[in-house]
Design a protein around this motif. Structure first.
Motif, PDB file in Angstrom:
ATOM      1  N   ILE A  89      37.503  19.539  44.167  1.00  0.00           N
ATOM      2  CA  ILE A  89      38.125  19.222  44.574  1.00  0.00           C
ATOM      3  C   ILE A  89      38.679  18.789  44.292  1.00  0.00           C
ATOM      4  O   ILE A  89      39.705  18.748  43.392  1.00  0.00           O
ATOM      5  CB  ILE A  89      37.188  17.359  44.249  1.00  0.00           C
ATOM      6  CG1 ILE A  89      35.562  17.560  44.713  1.00  0.00           C
ATOM      7  CG2 ILE A  89      37.443  16.308  45.036  1.00  0.00           C
ATOM      8  CD1 ILE A  89      34.395  16.869  44.729  1.00  0.00           C
ATOM      9  N   ILE A  90      40.425  18.396  45.270  1.00  0.00           N
ATOM     10  CA  ILE A  90      41.545  18.221  45.295  1.00  0.00           C
ATOM     11  C   ILE A  90      41.081  17.223  45.895  1.00  0.00           C
ATOM     12  O   ILE A  90      40.993  16.249  46.511  1.00  0.00           O
ATOM     13  CB  ILE A  90      42.750  19.449  46.244  1.00  0.00           C
ATOM     14  CG1 ILE A  90      42.118  21.190  45.769  1.00  0.00           C
ATOM     15  CG2 ILE A  90      43.383  19.414  45.853  1.00  0.00           C
ATOM     16  CD1 ILE A  90      42.380  21.650  46.886  1.00  0.00           C
ATOM     17  N   PRO A 113      37.845  20.846  53.199  1.00  0.00           N
ATOM     18  CA  PRO A 113      37.646  20.595  53.048  1.00  0.00           C
ATOM     19  C   PRO A 113      36.646  19.643  51.551  1.00  0.00           C
ATOM     20  O   PRO A 113      36.327  18.467  52.256  1.00  0.00           O
ATOM     21  CB  PRO A 113      35.608  21.725  53.622  1.00  0.00           C
ATOM     22  CG  PRO A 113      35.941  22.204  54.421  1.00  0.00           C
ATOM     23  CD  PRO A 113      37.837  22.549  53.009  1.00  0.00           C
ATOM     24  N   ARG A 114      37.130  20.017  50.818  1.00  0.00           N
ATOM     25  CA  ARG A 114      37.220  19.240  49.288  1.00  0.00           C
ATOM     26  C   ARG A 114      38.465  18.881  48.572  1.00  0.00           C
ATOM     27  O   ARG A 114      38.640  18.420  47.851  1.00  0.00           O
ATOM     28  CB  ARG A 114      36.171  20.255  48.445  1.00  0.00           C
ATOM     29  CG  ARG A 114      34.368  20.426  48.582  1.00  0.00           C
ATOM     30  CD  ARG A 114      34.067  20.838  47.371  1.00  0.00           C
ATOM     31  NE  ARG A 114      33.954  20.808  46.752  1.00  0.00           N
ATOM     32  CZ  ARG A 114      32.932  20.067  46.144  1.00  0.00           C
ATOM     33  NH1 ARG A 114      32.157  19.641  47.271  1.00  0.00           N
ATOM     34  NH2 ARG A 114      32.691  19.242  45.092  1.00  0.00           N
ATOM     35  N   PHE A 115      39.795  18.557  49.535  1.00  0.00           N
ATOM     36  CA  PHE A 115      41.113  17.948  49.789  1.00  0.00           C
ATOM     37  C   PHE A 115      40.502  16.625  50.123  1.00  0.00           C
ATOM     38  O   PHE A 115      40.894  16.520  51.787  1.00  0.00           O
ATOM     39  CB  PHE A 115      41.963  18.756  49.818  1.00  0.00           C
ATOM     40  CG  PHE A 115      43.413  18.025  49.568  1.00  0.00           C
ATOM     41  CD1 PHE A 115      43.273  17.513  49.225  1.00  0.00           C
ATOM     42  CD2 PHE A 115      44.291  18.966  49.957  1.00  0.00           C
ATOM     43  CE1 PHE A 115      44.528  16.395  48.757  1.00  0.00           C
ATOM     44  CE2 PHE A 115      45.997  19.066  49.323  1.00  0.00           C
ATOM     45  CZ  PHE A 115      45.632  17.285  48.884  1.00  0.00           C
ATOM     46  N   ILE A 116      40.532  15.720  49.377  1.00  0.00           N
ATOM     47  CA  ILE A 116      40.185  13.719  49.840  1.00  0.00           C
ATOM     48  C   ILE A 116      41.849  13.237  49.802  1.00  0.00           C
ATOM     49  O   ILE A 116      42.044  12.946  48.092  1.00  0.00           O
ATOM     50  CB  ILE A 116      38.615  14.056  49.274  1.00  0.00           C
ATOM     51  CG1 ILE A 116      37.799  14.264  49.023  1.00  0.00           C
ATOM     52  CG2 ILE A 116      38.595  12.057  49.603  1.00  0.00           C
ATOM     53  CD1 ILE A 116      37.180  14.920  50.744  1.00  0.00           C
ATOM     54  N   PRO A 117      42.751  12.904  50.194  1.00  0.00           N
ATOM     55  CA  PRO A 117      43.671  12.627  50.612  1.00  0.00           C
ATOM     56  C   PRO A 117      43.648  11.066  50.317  1.00  0.00           C
ATOM     57  O   PRO A 117      42.528  10.949  50.136  1.00  0.00           O
ATOM     58  CB  PRO A 117      44.039  12.598  51.612  1.00  0.00           C
ATOM     59  CG  PRO A 117      44.028  13.916  52.418  1.00  0.00           C
ATOM     60  CD  PRO A 117      42.031  13.654  52.012  1.00  0.00           C
ATOM     61  N   LEU A 144      41.196   6.306  51.057  1.00  0.00           N
ATOM     62  CA  LEU A 144      40.848   7.544  51.186  1.00  0.00           C
ATOM     63  C   LEU A 144      41.196   7.910  52.848  1.00  0.00           C
ATOM     64  O   LEU A 144      40.788   7.055  53.798  1.00  0.00           O
ATOM     65  CB  LEU A 144      39.373   7.355  50.632  1.00  0.00           C
ATOM     66  CG  LEU A 144      39.362   7.335  49.575  1.00  0.00           C
ATOM     67  CD1 LEU A 144      37.689   8.132  49.049  1.00  0.00           C
ATOM     68  CD2 LEU A 144      40.057   8.204  48.511  1.00  0.00           C
ATOM     69  N   THR A 145      42.241   8.946  52.823  1.00  0.00           N
ATOM     70  CA  THR A 145      42.322   9.373  54.370  1.00  0.00           C
ATOM     71  C   THR A 145      42.119  11.012  54.411  1.00  0.00           C
ATOM     72  O   THR A 145      42.125  12.283  54.807  1.00  0.00           O
ATOM     73  CB  THR A 145      43.945   9.188  55.008  1.00  0.00           C
ATOM     74  OG1 THR A 145      44.592  10.203  53.888  1.00  0.00           O
ATOM     75  CG2 THR A 145      43.962   8.004  55.038  1.00  0.00           C
ATOM     76  N   ASN A 149      36.886  17.385  58.890  1.00  0.00           N
ATOM     77  CA  ASN A 149      35.644  18.707  58.340  1.00  0.00           C
ATOM     78  C   ASN A 149      35.716  18.305  56.573  1.00  0.00           C
ATOM     79  O   ASN A 149      35.313  19.087  55.936  1.00  0.00           O
ATOM     80  CB  ASN A 149      36.949  20.210  58.334  1.00  0.00           C
ATOM     81  CG  ASN A 149      37.724  20.070  57.228  1.00  0.00           C
ATOM     82  OD1 ASN A 149      38.429  19.164  57.360  1.00  0.00           O
ATOM     83  ND2 ASN A 149      38.375  20.850  56.946  1.00  0.00           N
ATOM     84  N   ALA A 150      35.803  16.594  56.348  1.00  0.00           N
ATOM     85  CA  ALA A 150      36.462  16.609  54.861  1.00  0.00           C
ATOM     86  C   ALA A 150      34.738  16.514  54.116  1.00  0.00           C
ATOM     87  O   ALA A 150      33.396  16.452  55.112  1.00  0.00           O
ATOM     88  CB  ALA A 150      36.630  15.347  54.667  1.00  0.00           C
TER      89      ALA A 150
END
Length: 282
Positions: A89-90, A113-117, A144-145, A149-150
């Motif tokens: 996860i990023i 998909p596993r990058f959660i800003p 969180l934004t 496709n997250a």
């Protein structure tokens, strides 16, 4: 999770690490370019290990938190790309979100998909890991934004991490985030910086006569210049739009003063005071 890697162990990254260590047993590795800073972070207990080699820092990590200035994101993402798999996860802590998503798409070809800003709305005018504290995010908002496709599990885990630090997590569209934060965070910093610039350009001794009110108003002008430069570069349209909007508000007040409209001036001040008092009492 057993291991997290933090890239940029400063105020925000260090506070995240200290707070997380208070809630669970987990290995936290640090990565950066300055070994002295990493040694300091380790001495303060923010990280367990560190490395100047990104492959070693990321080895075994299940989450990587990027806590560096936004203008460094492209280089950081290019650096970690060869070492990222589908399980990692990023997350980031940047104050602008649209630019972060655009950079990620540029580097990876599509938004992972596993990058959660994320953006924790918390901080201090001081910077560096020496200013870090585990309670920094307690009762603070973290936005969180995630993109369309997250990965839902990644969103849940990132949310849980921030909630474990006492934060109030909210999910928001990145464009709405950038507009709201330009008003509530970016604009006030621009005003504080420009006020200081105005004073030092107008009168060399003006600060000799500044008191508590000026100290309170100008406090955030002590914030990190590099970080705020990056925010300006990465959210220019929204910041300029709200500077223009604020200028209209100043013009309105200026005209009321020029015209001697005491009643209207007082009502403007009452409305502002009421709004702020209500906000403080929420």
């Amino acid at each position: 999770m057993n291991k997290i890697c933090i890239i940029g162990v400063g105020l925000i990254g260090g506070s995240f690490a200290l707070g997380l260590k208070n809630t669970r047993k987990i290995e936290i590795a640090g990565f950066g370019r300055n070994e002295a800073h990493l040694q300091q972070a380790q001495k303060l207990g923010a990280i367990d290990t560190y490395s100047l080699d990104i492959a070693r820092a990321l080895s075994g990590a299940e989450l990587v938190l990027i806590a560096t200035p936004v203008n460094s994101f492209k280089n950081i993402l290019e650096l970690i790309k060869p070492h990222i798999n589908d399980r990692i996860i990023i997350c980031d802590v940047g104050s602008t979100k649209g630019s972060v998503i655009a950079i990620a798409k540029e580097v990876f070809g599509a938004m992972p998909p596993r990058f959660i800003p994320a953006h924790p709305i918390a901080g201090k005018e001081q910077n560096g890991v020496v200013a870090a504290e585990g309670s920094l995010f307690n009762n603070k908002r973290v936005i969180l934004t995630p993109t369309d496709n997250a990965d839902t599990q990644a969103i849940e885990y990132v949310s849980e991490c921030w909630q474990a630090l006492g934060a109030k997590v909210e999910i928001m569209n990145d464009k709405i985030h950038d507009d709201l934060l330009a008003m509530t965070s970016h604009l006030p910093h621009m005003l504080a910086f420009s006020l200081m610039d105005y004073l030092i350009q107008s009168h060399s001794n003006a600060l000799d006569y500044a008191a508590g009110g000026f100290k309170d108003f100008s406090r955030i002008a002590s914030s990190d210049a590099t970080m705020w430069r990056d925010i300006c570069i990465n959210n220019p349209n929204e910041i300029v739009k709200h500077i223009a909007g604020f200028q209209q508000s100043l013009d309105k007040l200026s005209n009321l003063i020029k015209e001697g409209k005491a009643k209207e001036i007082k009502q403007l001040f009452i409305n502002a005071k009421t709004a702020r008092d209500d906000w403080l009492n929420e």
